[in-house]
Design a protein around this motif. Structure first.
Motif, PDB file in Angstrom:
ATOM      1  N   HIS A  84       0.828  -1.270  -0.009  1.00 53.39           N
ATOM      2  CA  HIS A  84      -0.261   0.118   0.091  1.00 53.39           C
ATOM      3  C   HIS A  84       0.843   1.296  -0.046  1.00 53.39           C
ATOM      4  CE1 HIS A  84       0.683   1.148   4.308  1.00 53.39           C
ATOM      5  NE2 HIS A  84       0.563  -0.126   4.497  1.00 53.39           N
ATOM      6  N   THR A 141      -1.822  -0.607  -3.499  1.00 53.87           N
ATOM      7  CA  THR A 141      -3.361  -0.214  -2.969  1.00 53.87           C
ATOM      8  C   THR A 141      -3.300   1.047  -2.222  1.00 53.87           C
ATOM      9  OG1 THR A 141      -2.822  -1.760  -1.119  1.00 53.87           O
ATOM     10  CG2 THR A 141      -4.140  -2.554  -3.001  1.00 53.87           C
ATOM     11  N   GLU A 155      -4.770   1.880   2.923  1.00 55.17           N
ATOM     12  CA  GLU A 155      -4.665   0.934   3.846  1.00 55.17           C
ATOM     13  C   GLU A 155      -4.768   1.047   5.295  1.00 55.17           C
ATOM     14  OE1 GLU A 155      -2.795  -2.539   6.453  1.00 55.17           O
ATOM     15  OE2 GLU A 155      -2.225  -0.272   5.979  1.00 55.17           O
ATOM     16  N   LEU A 196      -8.101  -0.588   5.392  1.00 49.55           N
ATOM     17  CA  LEU A 196      -8.018  -1.291   4.075  1.00 49.55           C
ATOM     18  C   LEU A 196      -9.154  -1.113   3.157  1.00 49.55           C
ATOM     19  CD1 LEU A 196      -7.282  -3.257   6.921  1.00 49.55           C
ATOM     20  CD2 LEU A 196      -6.867  -4.893   5.259  1.00 49.55           C
ATOM     21  N   ALA A 239      -8.201  -2.141  -0.596  1.00 50.53           N
ATOM     22  CA  ALA A 239      -8.201  -3.518  -0.837  1.00 50.53           C
ATOM     23  C   ALA A 239      -9.746  -4.012  -0.731  1.00 50.53           C
ATOM     24  CB  ALA A 239      -7.538  -4.487   0.163  1.00 50.53           C
ATOM     25  N   GLU A 265      -3.904  -6.612   3.544  1.00 47.94           N
ATOM     26  CA  GLU A 265      -4.735  -6.569   2.636  1.00 47.94           C
ATOM     27  C   GLU A 265      -4.799  -7.699   1.894  1.00 47.94           C
ATOM     28  OE1 GLU A 265      -4.664  -2.125   0.744  1.00 47.94           O
ATOM     29  OE2 GLU A 265      -2.877  -3.091   1.006  1.00 47.94           O
TER      30      GLU A 265
END
Length: 422
Positions: free
Chosen positions: A61, A115, A118, A122, A125, A373
């Motif tokens: 992330h 990502t 997070e 999260l 994700a 994630e």
């Protein structure tokens, strides 16, 4: 190693606190295209990069927990560690991103997933729209070089709100400030039993029979509170201690919180920290962190973050906490619930274990009392996942530091894993 360090230095100069990642999103997208990757970005800000015919996807992330002066980050090296002056470092998960950037420059068949957000539940994700081509995903968001993680805790945010009224009174006012608290990651560091600044402040006020005029504390929902401050009336001057600094302001008429006693009772009665421990996995099994306290617009708001490595434990902890605050007439809600990842050994974790064993003595396959994630991605896309990462100490705090020799070891492991699948 130098290229990874330079990548991280470049990242650290681009603001990327959670919810404020736009600049870094543009930077990473441009970098990937420059290296020949096809890039797509979904509505949640997740960056999907693919080149060639990959068998493995690397994932990290790209947001960070900003503490202290962050996003202004001033890096320095000391005794083999990378640190930041008066701010969080962002090695969680910036070092994983930096390693991925190096691998993007090394391999022709590779899939990468960066990502977003997070650290605030999260979010990336959970809202991932990209479908991965690879059947295996190696997450680089762990913080202990000897571990290969195949399971993680689930979590849930809890909020409790109580309206309050004010009443005028004349007397002496004191300003209180929490000092010498370490803070830290509310999952990984909860086992250290670090003191919570909000709870210590409430204890100090109660023991000295104070009336709360103003009280706030904490930094992030997923951090053990380091800072707290309060404006309090005491009949007799309290004696400050190593945790609470006390300064007399003036004698005057003021508005104190009529629910002061109730507020202090709630905070002092609440059981902070570990609720259960798993002897088989040798990790915390369930915990809860009293993360934030705010008094604003005639409302007291308390936010907490519960974690557990088994679904029933998480549901039970959520239920108990909601019931606790409701018993004190707080209005409560829970949100951002995500289940634990109760993973199993798989072909990828076995392969990583074999390679890691050649570099680091006595590695182990385990689970972690924090959110990852890859647990969400594995369930949604039916792929094989595991997580590794370099030694990072005190993440989510201004004491965060990353061991540089460990970064080199983990990058070597990642390189060998990818080389086996070209």
């Amino acid at each position: 190693m130098q290229s990874i360090l330079q990548n991280f230095k470049n990242l650290s100069q681009i603001p990327h606190c959670s919810y404020e990642t736009e600049e870094l999103k543009k930077f990473l997208s441009a970098y990937a295209r420059e290296k020949g990757f096809k890039v797509s970005i979904d509505k949640a800000g997740n960056i999907h990069c693919i080149k060639g015919n990959p068998k493995i996807c690397l994932q990290s992330h790209y947001d960070m927990v900003c503490m202290g002066n962050a996003p202004k980050i001033e890096l320095y090296e000391e005794e083999g560690f990378l640190k930041a002056k008066n701010s969080s470092l962002g090695a969680d998960n910036g070092m994983g991103v930096a390693i991925m950037m190096k691998m993007m420059n090394e391999f022709n068949h590779l899939e990468c997933l960066f990502t977003n957000d997070e650290e605030v539940g999260l979010i990336g994700a959970k809202n991932l729209e990209h479908r991965l081509k690879s059947k295996m995903l190696l997450n680089l968001d762990h913080e202990d070089e000897k571990d290969i993680i195949i399971g993680c805790a689930g979590g849930v945010d809890i909020k409790a709100i109580l309206p309050f009224e004010c009443e005028k009174k004349f007397g002496e006012l004191y300003e209180l400030e929490a000092v010498n608290f370490k803070g830290g990651h509310s999952g990984i560091d909860i086992v250290k039993n670090s003191k919570n600044s909000i709870k210590e402040m409430a204890k100090f006020i109660k023991e000295n029979q104070g009336l709360v005029v103003f009280f706030e504390g904490g930094e992030r929902i997923n951090s053990i509170p380091k800072h707290a401050k309060a404006l309090v009336h005491f009949k007799n001057k309290p004696k400050e201690n190593q945790w609470i600094k006390c300064q007399f302001l003036e004698e005057k008429e003021f508005n104190f919180c009529k629910q002061s006693k109730l507020l202090l009772n709630v905070i002092n009665a609440f059981a902070q920290g570990i609720r259960s421990y798993n002897l088989n996995l040798n990790i915390v099994q369930s915990s809860i962190n009293l993360s934030l306290l705010r008094m604003h617009d005639e409302k007291i708001t308390i936010e907490l973050f519960a974690r557990a490595n088994f679904l029933e434990d998480l549901k039970e902890l959520e239920f108990q906490t909601l019931e606790f605050f409701q018993a004190f007439d707080f209005k409560v809600q829970s949100y951002n619930f995500y289940p634990p990842w109760e993973g199993k050994n798989n072909a990828l974790s076995d392969e990583v274990f074999k390679i890691l064993s050649q570099i680091i003595p006595n590695p182990k396959i385990s689970a972690i009392h924090a959110g990852l994630e890859c647990g969400i991605i594995e369930k949604n896309q039916k792929i094989l996942c595991c997580s590794i990462g370099p030694n990072i100490y005190n993440p989510h705090s201004t004491n965060e530091r990353c061991e540089l020799a460990s970064v080199e070891k983990i990058s070597q492991v990642v390189f060998e894993v990818l080389k086996n699948h070209q």
